[in-house]
Every structure is written in C-alpha cells, then in structure tokens.
Motif scaffolding. Structure first.
Motif, mmCIF file in Angstrom:
data_model
loop_
_atom_site.group_PDB
_atom_site.id
_atom_site.type_symbol
_atom_site.label_atom_id
_atom_site.label_comp_id
_atom_site.label_asym_id
_atom_site.label_seq_id
_atom_site.Cartn_x
_atom_site.Cartn_y
_atom_site.Cartn_z
ATOM 1 N N ASN A 161 0.834 -1.199 0.000
ATOM 2 C CA ASN A 161 0.000 0.000 0.000
ATOM 3 C C ASN A 161 0.872 1.253 0.000
ATOM 4 O OD1 ASN A 161 -2.540 1.541 0.395
ATOM 5 N ND2 ASN A 161 -1.668 1.947 2.411
ATOM 6 N N ASN A 162 1.846 1.298 0.867
ATOM 7 C CA ASN A 162 2.697 2.484 0.982
ATOM 8 C C ASN A 162 3.569 2.702 -0.245
ATOM 9 O OD1 ASN A 162 1.709 3.165 3.517
ATOM 10 N ND2 ASN A 162 3.222 1.924 4.572
ATOM 11 N N ALA A 163 4.011 1.621 -0.875
ATOM 12 C CA ALA A 163 4.935 1.737 -1.995
ATOM 13 C C ALA A 163 4.237 1.888 -3.347
ATOM 14 C CB ALA A 163 5.859 0.511 -2.032
ATOM 15 N N TYR A 164 3.088 1.238 -3.527
ATOM 16 C CA TYR A 164 2.509 1.155 -4.865
ATOM 17 C C TYR A 164 1.119 1.769 -5.023
ATOM 18 C CZ TYR A 164 6.337 -2.055 -5.693
ATOM 19 O OH TYR A 164 7.581 -2.608 -5.813
ATOM 20 N N ALA A 165 0.322 1.861 -3.978
ATOM 21 C CA ALA A 165 -1.028 2.415 -4.116
ATOM 22 C C ALA A 165 -0.932 3.920 -4.367
ATOM 23 C CB ALA A 165 -1.866 2.130 -2.878
ATOM 24 N N LYS A 166 -1.697 4.395 -5.341
ATOM 25 C CA LYS A 166 -1.643 5.800 -5.727
ATOM 26 C C LYS A 166 -3.016 6.424 -5.608
ATOM 27 C CE LYS A 166 2.651 5.343 -6.807
ATOM 28 N NZ LYS A 166 3.551 5.424 -5.717
ATOM 29 N N PRO A 167 -3.285 7.225 -4.609
ATOM 30 C CA PRO A 167 -2.519 7.414 -3.373
ATOM 31 C C PRO A 167 -2.757 6.244 -2.428
ATOM 32 C CG PRO A 167 -4.517 8.706 -3.270
ATOM 33 C CD PRO A 167 -4.493 8.060 -4.639
ATOM 34 N N PRO A 168 -1.880 6.065 -1.447
ATOM 35 C CA PRO A 168 -2.073 4.970 -0.486
ATOM 36 C C PRO A 168 -3.376 5.135 0.290
ATOM 37 C CG PRO A 168 0.122 5.917 -0.280
ATOM 38 C CD PRO A 168 -0.658 6.818 -1.189
ATOM 39 N N LEU A 169 -3.989 4.003 0.629
ATOM 40 C CA LEU A 169 -5.156 4.042 1.517
ATOM 41 C C LEU A 169 -4.713 4.544 2.884
ATOM 42 C CD1 LEU A 169 -6.906 0.602 0.851
ATOM 43 C CD2 LEU A 169 -7.589 2.846 0.006
ATOM 44 N N ASP A 170 -5.602 5.274 3.569
ATOM 45 C CA ASP A 170 -5.249 5.683 4.926
ATOM 46 C C ASP A 170 -5.291 4.459 5.841
ATOM 47 O OD1 ASP A 170 -7.894 5.382 6.193
ATOM 48 O OD2 ASP A 170 -8.456 7.172 5.087
ATOM 49 N N LYS A 171 -4.711 4.596 6.996
ATOM 50 C CA LYS A 171 -4.542 3.463 7.914
ATOM 51 C C LYS A 171 -5.867 2.793 8.269
ATOM 52 C CE LYS A 171 -2.313 2.218 12.253
ATOM 53 N NZ LYS A 171 -1.504 2.691 13.383
ATOM 54 N N ALA A 172 -6.890 3.584 8.565
ATOM 55 C CA ALA A 172 -8.187 3.018 8.961
ATOM 56 C C ALA A 172 -8.820 2.232 7.817
ATOM 57 C CB ALA A 172 -9.126 4.122 9.432
ATOM 58 N N GLU A 173 -8.780 2.784 6.618
ATOM 59 C CA GLU A 173 -9.363 2.114 5.455
ATOM 60 C C GLU A 173 -8.605 0.817 5.140
ATOM 61 O OE1 GLU A 173 -12.110 1.706 2.303
ATOM 62 O OE2 GLU A 173 -12.092 3.060 4.007
ATOM 63 N N LEU A 174 -7.290 0.876 5.215
ATOM 64 C CA LEU A 174 -6.496 -0.327 4.964
ATOM 65 C C LEU A 174 -6.783 -1.387 6.022
ATOM 66 C CD1 LEU A 174 -4.423 -1.802 3.273
ATOM 67 C CD2 LEU A 174 -2.640 -0.732 4.656
ATOM 68 N N ASN A 175 -6.895 -0.981 7.275
ATOM 69 C CA ASN A 175 -7.206 -1.946 8.336
ATOM 70 C C ASN A 175 -8.545 -2.624 8.115
ATOM 71 O OD1 ASN A 175 -4.794 -1.546 9.658
ATOM 72 N ND2 ASN A 175 -5.623 -0.088 11.129
ATOM 73 N N ARG A 176 -9.554 -1.871 7.660
ATOM 74 C CA ARG A 176 -10.872 -2.468 7.354
ATOM 75 C C ARG A 176 -10.746 -3.474 6.221
ATOM 76 N NH1 ARG A 176 -12.599 2.792 8.602
ATOM 77 N NH2 ARG A 176 -12.464 3.478 6.441
ATOM 78 N N THR A 177 -10.005 -3.129 5.211
ATOM 79 C CA THR A 177 -9.819 -4.016 4.061
ATOM 80 C C THR A 177 -9.092 -5.289 4.481
ATOM 81 O OG1 THR A 177 -9.761 -2.128 2.547
ATOM 82 C CG2 THR A 177 -8.765 -4.174 1.759
ATOM 83 N N LEU A 178 -8.074 -5.151 5.292
ATOM 84 C CA LEU A 178 -7.323 -6.326 5.769
ATOM 85 C C LEU A 178 -8.184 -7.204 6.678
ATOM 86 C CD1 LEU A 178 -3.905 -4.603 6.425
ATOM 87 C CD2 LEU A 178 -4.375 -6.358 4.705
ATOM 88 N N GLN A 179 -8.985 -6.590 7.514
ATOM 89 C CA GLN A 179 -9.853 -7.357 8.406
ATOM 90 C C GLN A 179 -10.828 -8.215 7.608
ATOM 91 O OE1 GLN A 179 -9.407 -7.593 11.719
ATOM 92 N NE2 GLN A 179 -10.895 -9.227 11.603
ATOM 93 N N LEU A 180 -11.369 -7.675 6.542
ATOM 94 C CA LEU A 180 -12.271 -8.452 5.680
ATOM 95 C C LEU A 180 -11.551 -9.646 5.059
ATOM 96 C CD1 LEU A 180 -14.185 -5.582 3.863
ATOM 97 C CD2 LEU A 180 -15.118 -7.184 5.550
ATOM 98 N N ALA A 181 -10.322 -9.460 4.666
ATOM 99 C CA ALA A 181 -9.553 -10.560 4.072
ATOM 100 C C ALA A 181 -9.260 -11.649 5.107
ATOM 101 C CB ALA A 181 -8.247 -10.031 3.484
ATOM 102 N N ILE A 182 -8.999 -11.256 6.322
ATOM 103 C CA ILE A 182 -8.647 -12.212 7.379
ATOM 104 C C ILE A 182 -9.861 -13.013 7.823
ATOM 105 C CG2 ILE A 182 -7.860 -12.385 9.774
ATOM 106 C CD1 ILE A 182 -5.981 -9.977 9.073
#
Length: 66
Positions: A44-65
């Motif tokens: 996310n930090n290296a390739y997402a343009k622009p990177p997702l903010d921390k809260a949004e990324l955490n929600r996305t990761l939680q769904l995957a888990i």
C-alpha cells in the motif's frame, strides 16, 4: 510503472479490491495473518496511488482475514 503489472493497478477506485485480493492470495497460500498484514501495508505504501489511509487499509485487511 513499477515493473510489476499487478501493483500498477493499485490506483484510486481499485486500491481496496486489489489489496484485498492480494491479502487473500497470501493467506490462501498459508502465510500467517500478521505477516500478510505487514506485506500488504508495505505494498500500500509503496505502490497504491494514493495509499489508503490506515483506517481504510485496516478495514480491508480485516475483511480478508475473516
């Protein structure tokens, strides 16, 4: 361009889906959730343009888990 076509798709409107699918891929191949989260955060930090903010990324990761 990153030279990695998959990561070039991490643009606004496609970031959540792309990072979610990549996290699911890592988890399906047996990577521990804690390691998958670290990898996806780095992507996310290296390739997402622009990177997702921390809260949004955490929600996305939680769904995957789940």
């Amino acid at each position: 361009m990153s030279g990695l076509p998959y990561f070039d798709e991490l643009v606004e409107g496609k970031r959540n889906d792309g990072l979610y699918r990549y996290a699911c891929h890592l988890l399906a191949y047996g990577l521990l959730a804690v390691k998958a989260v670290k990898i996806v955060r780095a992507i996310n930090n290296a390739y997402a343009k622009p990177p997702l903010d921390k809260a949004e990324l955490n929600r996305t990761l939680q769904l995957a888990i789940e």
